[in-house]
Design a protein around this motif. Structure first.
Motif, PDB file in Angstrom:
ATOM      1  N   LEU A 255       7.488  -6.760  -4.258  1.00 25.41           N
ATOM      2  CA  LEU A 255       6.133  -6.581  -3.448  1.00 25.41           C
ATOM      3  C   LEU A 255       5.441  -5.565  -4.472  1.00 25.41           C
ATOM      4  O   LEU A 255       4.967  -4.409  -4.892  1.00 25.41           O
ATOM      5  CB  LEU A 255       6.123  -4.959  -2.968  1.00 25.41           C
ATOM      6  N   PRO A 256       4.101  -6.384  -5.021  1.00 24.91           N
ATOM      7  CA  PRO A 256       2.823  -6.036  -6.295  1.00 24.91           C
ATOM      8  C   PRO A 256       2.123  -4.880  -5.071  1.00 24.91           C
ATOM      9  O   PRO A 256       2.101  -5.173  -3.980  1.00 24.91           O
ATOM     10  CB  PRO A 256       2.380  -7.259  -6.330  1.00 24.91           C
ATOM     11  N   VAL A 257       2.000  -3.575  -5.919  1.00 21.27           N
ATOM     12  CA  VAL A 257       1.032  -2.619  -4.864  1.00 21.27           C
ATOM     13  C   VAL A 257      -0.190  -3.242  -5.520  1.00 21.27           C
ATOM     14  O   VAL A 257      -0.656  -3.417  -6.601  1.00 21.27           O
ATOM     15  CB  VAL A 257       1.173  -1.421  -5.912  1.00 21.27           C
TER      16      VAL A 257
ATOM     17  N   TYR B 147       0.701  -1.053  -0.163  1.00 20.44           N
ATOM     18  CA  TYR B 147      -0.084  -0.356   0.232  1.00 20.44           C
ATOM     19  C   TYR B 147       0.726   0.942  -0.109  1.00 20.44           C
ATOM     20  O   TYR B 147       1.695   1.301   0.450  1.00 20.44           O
ATOM     21  CB  TYR B 147      -0.796  -0.336   1.040  1.00 20.44           C
ATOM     22  N   THR B 148       0.997   1.897  -1.218  1.00 16.78           N
ATOM     23  CA  THR B 148       1.286   3.017  -1.966  1.00 16.78           C
ATOM     24  C   THR B 148       1.383   4.314  -0.459  1.00 16.78           C
ATOM     25  O   THR B 148       1.852   5.928   0.007  1.00 16.78           O
ATOM     26  CB  THR B 148       2.376   3.147  -2.828  1.00 16.78           C
ATOM     27  N   ASN B 149      -0.463   4.738  -0.460  1.00 21.24           N
ATOM     28  CA  ASN B 149      -0.913   6.000  -0.013  1.00 21.24           C
ATOM     29  C   ASN B 149      -1.831   5.579   1.689  1.00 21.24           C
ATOM     30  O   ASN B 149      -1.684   4.287   1.482  1.00 21.24           O
ATOM     31  CB  ASN B 149      -0.888   6.789  -1.179  1.00 21.24           C
TER      32      ASN B 149
ATOM     33  N   THR C  79      -4.257   6.041   1.682  1.00 21.80           N
ATOM     34  CA  THR C  79      -5.933   6.323   1.740  1.00 21.80           C
ATOM     35  C   THR C  79      -5.877   4.916   0.711  1.00 21.80           C
ATOM     36  O   THR C  79      -7.665   4.832   0.373  1.00 21.80           O
ATOM     37  CB  THR C  79      -6.344   7.329   0.638  1.00 21.80           C
ATOM     38  N   ASP C  80      -5.074   4.252   0.812  1.00 22.19           N
ATOM     39  CA  ASP C  80      -5.131   2.937  -0.581  1.00 22.19           C
ATOM     40  C   ASP C  80      -6.498   1.952   0.174  1.00 22.19           C
ATOM     41  O   ASP C  80      -7.254   1.109  -0.431  1.00 22.19           O
ATOM     42  CB  ASP C  80      -4.089   2.350  -0.523  1.00 22.19           C
ATOM     43  N   GLY C  81      -6.226   1.620   1.337  1.00 25.81           N
ATOM     44  CA  GLY C  81      -7.260   0.847   2.050  1.00 25.81           C
ATOM     45  C   GLY C  81      -8.371   1.252   1.613  1.00 25.81           C
ATOM     46  O   GLY C  81      -9.871   0.307   1.271  1.00 25.81           O
ATOM     47  N   LEU C  82      -8.627   2.721   1.799  1.00 17.31           N
ATOM     48  CA  LEU C  82     -10.325   3.560   1.820  1.00 17.31           C
ATOM     49  C   LEU C  82     -10.618   3.708   0.534  1.00 17.31           C
ATOM     50  O   LEU C  82     -11.704   2.607  -0.232  1.00 17.31           O
ATOM     51  CB  LEU C  82     -10.194   5.143   2.287  1.00 17.31           C
ATOM     52  N   PHE C  83      -9.915   3.809  -0.470  1.00 15.14           N
ATOM     53  CA  PHE C  83     -10.284   3.661  -2.157  1.00 15.14           C
ATOM     54  C   PHE C  83     -10.243   2.312  -2.629  1.00 15.14           C
ATOM     55  O   PHE C  83     -10.718   2.293  -3.328  1.00 15.14           O
ATOM     56  CB  PHE C  83      -8.752   4.271  -2.661  1.00 15.14           C
ATOM     57  N   ILE C  84      -9.710   1.395  -2.230  1.00 18.63           N
ATOM     58  CA  ILE C  84     -10.244  -0.096  -2.345  1.00 18.63           C
ATOM     59  C   ILE C  84     -11.212  -0.442  -1.948  1.00 18.63           C
ATOM     60  O   ILE C  84     -12.084  -1.511  -2.767  1.00 18.63           O
ATOM     61  CB  ILE C  84      -8.652  -1.077  -2.182  1.00 18.63           C
ATOM     62  N   GLN C  85     -11.093  -0.329  -1.217  1.00 20.27           N
ATOM     63  CA  GLN C  85     -12.671  -0.588  -0.097  1.00 20.27           C
ATOM     64  C   GLN C  85     -13.732  -0.160  -1.142  1.00 20.27           C
ATOM     65  O   GLN C  85     -15.055  -0.866  -1.630  1.00 20.27           O
ATOM     66  CB  GLN C  85     -13.407  -0.542   0.920  1.00 20.27           C
ATOM     67  N   PHE C  86     -13.674   1.064  -1.218  1.00 16.86           N
ATOM     68  CA  PHE C  86     -14.634   1.726  -2.211  1.00 16.86           C
ATOM     69  C   PHE C  86     -14.768   1.315  -3.646  1.00 16.86           C
ATOM     70  O   PHE C  86     -15.931   0.940  -4.491  1.00 16.86           O
ATOM     71  CB  PHE C  86     -14.131   3.160  -2.101  1.00 16.86           C
ATOM     72  N   SER C  87     -13.740   0.563  -4.270  1.00 18.12           N
ATOM     73  CA  SER C  87     -13.759   0.864  -6.076  1.00 18.12           C
ATOM     74  C   SER C  87     -14.440  -1.176  -5.864  1.00 18.12           C
ATOM     75  O   SER C  87     -15.347  -1.141  -6.685  1.00 18.12           O
ATOM     76  CB  SER C  87     -11.945   0.673  -6.021  1.00 18.12           C
ATOM     77  N   LEU C  88     -14.058  -1.935  -4.887  1.00 18.88           N
ATOM     78  CA  LEU C  88     -14.820  -2.887  -4.745  1.00 18.88           C
ATOM     79  C   LEU C  88     -16.235  -3.259  -4.754  1.00 18.88           C
ATOM     80  O   LEU C  88     -16.480  -3.730  -5.267  1.00 18.88           O
ATOM     81  CB  LEU C  88     -14.097  -4.083  -3.905  1.00 18.88           C
ATOM     82  N   ALA C  89     -16.304  -2.117  -3.723  1.00 23.01           N
ATOM     83  CA  ALA C  89     -17.443  -2.174  -3.156  1.00 23.01           C
ATOM     84  C   ALA C  89     -18.753  -1.566  -4.976  1.00 23.01           C
ATOM     85  O   ALA C  89     -19.704  -2.258  -4.428  1.00 23.01           O
ATOM     86  CB  ALA C  89     -17.925  -1.338  -2.247  1.00 23.01           C
ATOM     87  N   THR C  90     -17.979  -0.790  -5.383  1.00 22.44           N
ATOM     88  CA  THR C  90     -19.256   0.081  -6.377  1.00 22.44           C
ATOM     89  C   THR C  90     -19.111  -1.153  -7.761  1.00 22.44           C
ATOM     90  O   THR C  90     -19.965  -0.939  -8.422  1.00 22.44           O
ATOM     91  CB  THR C  90     -17.429   0.368  -7.052  1.00 22.44           C
ATOM     92  N   LEU C  91     -18.137  -2.154  -7.880  1.00 26.54           N
ATOM     93  CA  LEU C  91     -17.927  -3.273  -8.750  1.00 26.54           C
ATOM     94  C   LEU C  91     -18.803  -3.901  -8.183  1.00 26.54           C
ATOM     95  O   LEU C  91     -19.580  -4.468  -9.382  1.00 26.54           O
ATOM     96  CB  LEU C  91     -16.367  -3.572  -8.286  1.00 26.54           C
ATOM     97  N   PHE C  92     -19.293  -4.465  -6.671  1.00 26.88           N
ATOM     98  CA  PHE C  92     -19.459  -4.995  -6.500  1.00 26.88           C
ATOM     99  C   PHE C  92     -21.354  -4.466  -7.175  1.00 26.88           C
ATOM    100  O   PHE C  92     -21.749  -6.054  -7.627  1.00 26.88           O
ATOM    101  CB  PHE C  92     -19.438  -5.914  -5.004  1.00 26.88           C
TER     102      PHE C  92
END
Length: 247
Positions: free
Chosen positions: A150-152, A60-62, A64-77
């Motif tokens: 270490l993949p982002v 995780y490079t920022n 806010t990464d955790g929040l952004f990923i959770q928001f993106s996955l919730a939107t995708l679902f």
């Protein structure tokens, strides 16, 4: 008042009502997706971890990464869960104005399109990902200089979701070909005659839509070829159509 006698304003009211229902469904699905996002992330990351010998960690490079990923996955679902509902409302809205032959053509497409998308995504996840990620991990671990793999997390998920979409859309090929054939735009003879060009085109599409890896390109081109042949089987033959007209 029947659908056939509805005024233009009443049609707009009916359309707005259906769109509101779809929006409500999307919001509810987003709430559920927010809860399921960690499980979705684990599911999407599993193909990489299964071929990663040391079971490393994602980066995780920022903050806010955790929040952004959770928001993106919730939107995708939410999008994924809303599409079938949206297709049903579209069908319910336009079906009263269609003739029986048109209904017999459109209804199977609305049903088979999500099914084929799921088949394409499943093919990518269960058959392609293990090969592709195994190749990438091996290449990274065999680097000629000291390196840490270490993949982002965000980039990895974007890459995976993008491939799932590509394969899901690619598996729509039979529907497109059969639809064009049924409405008289594309003949079966013309499709069969252009087979060799289509095969070359599939490999070109594989090279354009996938990362610069020959294995990945072939694994996209071969299913497209198979789907092309399946579509040909379901196309109407011209001589049969002509014999029916003569009768």
């Amino acid at each position: 008042m029947s659908e056939a006698k509805m005024t233009l304003l009443q049609h707009f009211v009916e359309l707005r009502r259906r769109l509101i229902w779809c929006l409500v469904w999307f919001c509810a699905a987003f709430g559920l997706g927010w809860f399921l996002a960690p499980y979705i992330q684990e599911f999407l990351t599993r193909p990489l971890l299964s071929v990663w010998s040391d079971g490393g960690k994602m980066l995780y490079t920022n903050v806010t990464d955790g929040l952004f990923i959770q928001f993106s996955l919730a939107t995708l679902f939410a999008i994924f869960a809303t599409v079938p509902v949206l297709l049903w409302h579209i069908w319910a809205f336009v079906a009263p104005g269609l003739h029986k032959p048109e209904k017999q053509l459109v209804a199977p497409i609305l049903i088979l399109s999500p099914v084929l998308f799921l088949l394409g995504a499943a093919f990518a996840y269960y058959f392609m990902f293990p090969v592709v990620f195994g190749f990438f991990v091996e290449m990274n671990e065999a680097a000629p200089v000291p390196a840490t793999f270490l993949p982002v997390a965000g980039s990895y998920l974007s890459f995976v979701v993008g491939l799932l979409k590509i394969f899901g859309l690619a598996f729509q090929l039979p529907l497109v070909l059969v639809l064009l054939n049924r409405i008289g735009i594309l003949s079966r003879a013309a499709v069969v005659k252009s087979r060799r060009y289509a095969i070359v085109g599939f490999f070109i599409v594989g090279a354009i839509l996938t990362p610069p890896d020959i294995v990945l390109q072939i694994m996209l081109a071969l299913p497209l070829w198979a789907l092309f042949e399946i579509a040909v089987l379901f196309m109407k033959k011209e001589h049969r159509a002509q014999s029916i007209e003569h009768r």
